[in-house]
Design a protein around this motif. Structure first.
Motif, mmCIF file in Angstrom:
data_model
loop_
_atom_site.group_PDB
_atom_site.id
_atom_site.type_symbol
_atom_site.label_atom_id
_atom_site.label_comp_id
_atom_site.label_asym_id
_atom_site.label_seq_id
_atom_site.Cartn_x
_atom_site.Cartn_y
_atom_site.Cartn_z
ATOM 1 N N GLY A 130 0.810 -1.213 0.000
ATOM 2 C CA GLY A 130 0.000 0.000 0.000
ATOM 3 C C GLY A 130 0.842 1.261 0.000
ATOM 4 N N PHE A 131 2.113 1.141 0.370
ATOM 5 C CA PHE A 131 3.026 2.288 0.390
ATOM 6 C C PHE A 131 3.026 3.021 -0.950
ATOM 7 C CE2 PHE A 131 7.228 4.102 -0.424
ATOM 8 C CZ PHE A 131 7.487 4.825 0.724
ATOM 9 N N VAL A 132 3.224 2.278 -2.043
ATOM 10 C CA VAL A 132 3.329 2.924 -3.352
ATOM 11 C C VAL A 132 1.970 3.438 -3.826
ATOM 12 C CG1 VAL A 132 3.040 0.802 -4.726
ATOM 13 C CG2 VAL A 132 4.352 2.723 -5.658
ATOM 14 N N VAL A 133 0.885 2.770 -3.431
ATOM 15 C CA VAL A 133 -0.438 3.246 -3.824
ATOM 16 C C VAL A 133 -0.789 4.526 -3.073
ATOM 17 C CG1 VAL A 133 -2.880 2.671 -4.013
ATOM 18 C CG2 VAL A 133 -1.149 0.891 -4.372
ATOM 19 N N GLU A 134 -0.441 4.590 -1.787
ATOM 20 C CA GLU A 134 -0.632 5.837 -1.043
ATOM 21 C C GLU A 134 0.148 6.968 -1.695
ATOM 22 O OE1 GLU A 134 -0.352 5.843 3.284
ATOM 23 O OE2 GLU A 134 -0.625 3.667 3.233
ATOM 24 N N ALA A 135 1.376 6.669 -2.121
ATOM 25 C CA ALA A 135 2.189 7.686 -2.792
ATOM 26 C C ALA A 135 1.510 8.156 -4.074
ATOM 27 C CB ALA A 135 3.573 7.129 -3.100
ATOM 28 N N ALA A 136 0.962 7.218 -4.838
ATOM 29 C CA ALA A 136 0.306 7.576 -6.098
ATOM 30 C C ALA A 136 -0.900 8.467 -5.856
ATOM 31 C CB ALA A 136 -0.114 6.300 -6.834
ATOM 32 N N LEU A 137 -1.710 8.116 -4.887
ATOM 33 C CA LEU A 137 -2.902 8.916 -4.593
ATOM 34 C C LEU A 137 -2.524 10.309 -4.103
ATOM 35 C CD1 LEU A 137 -4.957 6.086 -2.877
ATOM 36 C CD2 LEU A 137 -5.602 7.241 -5.005
ATOM 37 N N ALA A 138 -1.477 10.375 -3.282
ATOM 38 C CA ALA A 138 -1.034 11.675 -2.777
ATOM 39 C C ALA A 138 -0.493 12.539 -3.912
ATOM 40 C CB ALA A 138 0.020 11.480 -1.691
ATOM 41 N N LEU A 139 0.312 11.952 -4.788
ATOM 42 C CA LEU A 139 0.882 12.709 -5.902
ATOM 43 C C LEU A 139 -0.203 13.172 -6.877
ATOM 44 C CD1 LEU A 139 4.030 10.519 -6.581
ATOM 45 C CD2 LEU A 139 4.047 12.883 -5.759
ATOM 46 N N ALA A 140 -1.257 12.377 -6.986
ATOM 47 C CA ALA A 140 -2.373 12.753 -7.857
ATOM 48 C C ALA A 140 -3.331 13.720 -7.182
ATOM 49 C CB ALA A 140 -3.132 11.506 -8.293
ATOM 50 N N ASN A 141 -3.080 13.996 -5.900
ATOM 51 C CA ASN A 141 -3.979 14.851 -5.120
ATOM 52 C C ASN A 141 -5.417 14.324 -5.185
ATOM 53 O OD1 ASN A 141 -4.450 17.021 -3.389
ATOM 54 N ND2 ASN A 141 -4.973 18.410 -5.059
ATOM 55 N N ALA A 142 -5.525 12.991 -5.100
ATOM 56 C CA ALA A 142 -6.824 12.333 -5.207
ATOM 57 C C ALA A 142 -7.344 12.011 -3.810
ATOM 58 C CB ALA A 142 -6.695 11.048 -6.020
ATOM 59 N N PRO A 143 -8.498 12.515 -3.420
ATOM 60 C CA PRO A 143 -9.048 12.193 -2.096
ATOM 61 C C PRO A 143 -9.327 10.696 -1.988
ATOM 62 C CG PRO A 143 -10.263 13.995 -3.147
ATOM 63 C CD PRO A 143 -9.383 13.405 -4.198
ATOM 64 N N PHE A 144 -9.023 10.129 -0.827
ATOM 65 C CA PHE A 144 -9.311 8.715 -0.619
ATOM 66 C C PHE A 144 -9.531 8.438 0.862
ATOM 67 C CE2 PHE A 144 -4.766 8.994 0.027
ATOM 68 C CZ PHE A 144 -4.445 8.026 0.966
ATOM 69 N N GLU A 145 -10.297 7.405 1.111
ATOM 70 C CA GLU A 145 -10.509 6.927 2.468
ATOM 71 C C GLU A 145 -9.560 5.759 2.702
ATOM 72 O OE1 GLU A 145 -13.933 4.703 5.200
ATOM 73 O OE2 GLU A 145 -14.420 5.437 3.195
ATOM 74 N N GLN A 146 -8.789 5.820 3.764
ATOM 75 C CA GLN A 146 -7.846 4.748 4.074
ATOM 76 C C GLN A 146 -8.438 3.822 5.127
ATOM 77 O OE1 GLN A 146 -3.690 5.778 4.409
ATOM 78 N NE2 GLN A 146 -3.403 4.329 6.109
ATOM 79 N N GLU A 169 15.021 11.482 0.861
ATOM 80 C CA GLU A 169 14.946 12.901 1.202
ATOM 81 C C GLU A 169 13.689 13.570 0.650
ATOM 82 O OE1 GLU A 169 17.029 14.300 3.330
ATOM 83 O OE2 GLU A 169 17.839 12.261 3.489
ATOM 84 N N ASN A 170 12.896 12.840 -0.106
ATOM 85 C CA ASN A 170 11.677 13.396 -0.670
ATOM 86 C C ASN A 170 10.645 13.605 0.441
ATOM 87 O OD1 ASN A 170 8.786 12.813 -1.758
ATOM 88 N ND2 ASN A 170 9.940 13.343 -3.596
ATOM 89 N N PRO A 171 10.057 14.789 0.558
ATOM 90 C CA PRO A 171 9.128 15.059 1.666
ATOM 91 C C PRO A 171 7.967 14.069 1.750
ATOM 92 C CG PRO A 171 9.733 17.105 0.583
ATOM 93 C CD PRO A 171 10.299 16.004 -0.260
ATOM 94 N N LEU A 172 7.387 13.702 0.610
ATOM 95 C CA LEU A 172 6.282 12.744 0.642
ATOM 96 C C LEU A 172 6.755 11.382 1.125
ATOM 97 C CD1 LEU A 172 3.405 11.790 0.108
ATOM 98 C CD2 LEU A 172 4.043 11.466 -2.309
ATOM 99 N N MET A 173 7.913 10.936 0.638
ATOM 100 C CA MET A 173 8.439 9.641 1.069
ATOM 101 C C MET A 173 8.723 9.640 2.566
ATOM 102 S SD MET A 173 8.384 7.860 -1.687
ATOM 103 C CE MET A 173 6.995 8.892 -2.172
ATOM 104 N N LYS A 174 9.227 10.760 3.074
ATOM 105 C CA LYS A 174 9.475 10.868 4.513
ATOM 106 C C LYS A 174 8.174 10.747 5.291
ATOM 107 C CE LYS A 174 13.728 13.630 4.723
ATOM 108 N NZ LYS A 174 14.321 14.893 5.231
ATOM 109 N N THR A 175 7.126 11.400 4.809
ATOM 110 C CA THR A 175 5.835 11.333 5.492
ATOM 111 C C THR A 175 5.292 9.909 5.494
ATOM 112 O OG1 THR A 175 5.303 13.619 4.911
ATOM 113 C CG2 THR A 175 3.457 12.175 5.472
ATOM 114 N N LEU A 176 5.332 9.249 4.330
ATOM 115 C CA LEU A 176 4.831 7.882 4.253
ATOM 116 C C LEU A 176 5.667 6.928 5.095
ATOM 117 C CD1 LEU A 176 3.956 7.596 0.452
ATOM 118 C CD2 LEU A 176 2.381 7.835 2.367
#
Length: 208
Positions: A12-28, A192-199
């Motif tokens: 799910g790590f990479v799918v969360e990244a994809a949704l975040a990069l797409a700025n797509a709302p989702f329920e986890q 060092e990517n901010p999104l990767m750090k958050t995930l």
């Protein structure tokens, strides 16, 4: 809205990244690891695996690589992958399929070796073969990255995130970082990517 069924440390790590990069709302929805799954979950994931993505039309799909490819197609302006008509699109499809068919199964064979042998004493051999298959696959990808900033095209794509997720699961990460310098070069950028750090805060894929 999308629904993502996942758990920390999973694909799910990479799918969360994809949704975040797409700025797509989702329920986890976090799915606990259990041998007694909810029958309703088995209806959308027959193998009791995460991630599962439920699409806005109510249908659901499994397989993290397929989910990533679909999200890249549905959100073309997010730059998740080279455009469908771009020359690098072929490499994107090639490497996503390669990683999902060669590396991901090898990771599963290592961590769930008991599933891959009927011999109670056979898990050691399964694990050894799995590591050898991982090493062979990562060596191919390391060679593909030589002289390149990213695995496909001129920009970061989901293929890069998928790759670093998989290498983070290598049972000997220190060996991996030393053996494949071009993968490590890519991984160091994404660490060092901010999104990767958050995930990584929730998934703990690699030491902070």
């Amino acid at each position: 809205m999308y629904k993502l069924y996942t758990r920390p440390g999973s694909g799910g790590f990479v799918v969360e990244a994809a949704l975040a990069l797409a700025n797509a709302p989702f329920e986890q929805i976090d799915v606990p690891k259990t041998d007694r799954p909810d029958p309703a979950f088995l209806d959308i994931s027959p193998l009791n695996q995460v991630p599962v993505l439920t699409l806005p039309d109510g249908s659901s799909m499994t397989e993290s690589a397929a989910i990533c490819i679909l999200l890249a197609e549905r959100h073309p302006n997010a730059g998740l992958a080279p455009a469908v008509d771009a020359p690098a699109r072929a490499d994107f499809l090639r490497w996503m399929t390669f990683m999902s068919s060669v590396l991901y199964p090898a990771v599963l064979r290592f961590y769930y070796a008991y599933r891959y042998t009927a011999d109670a004493d056979g898990t050691k051999a399964v694990k050894q073969a799995a590591v050898a298959e991982m090493d062979r696959g990562f060596a191919v990808l390391d060679a593909a990255l030589e002289g390149r900033d990213w695995l496909v095209g001129d920009l970061m794509s989901l293929a890069d995130i998928y790759l670093v997720m998989l290498v983070a699961w290598h049972p000997d990460v220190d060996k991996a970082r030393a053996a494949w310098p071009d993968i490590e070069r890519l991984w160091s950028k994404l660490r060092e990517n901010p999104l990767m750090k958050t995930l990584n805060t929730s998934h703990e894929m690699w030491p902070s």
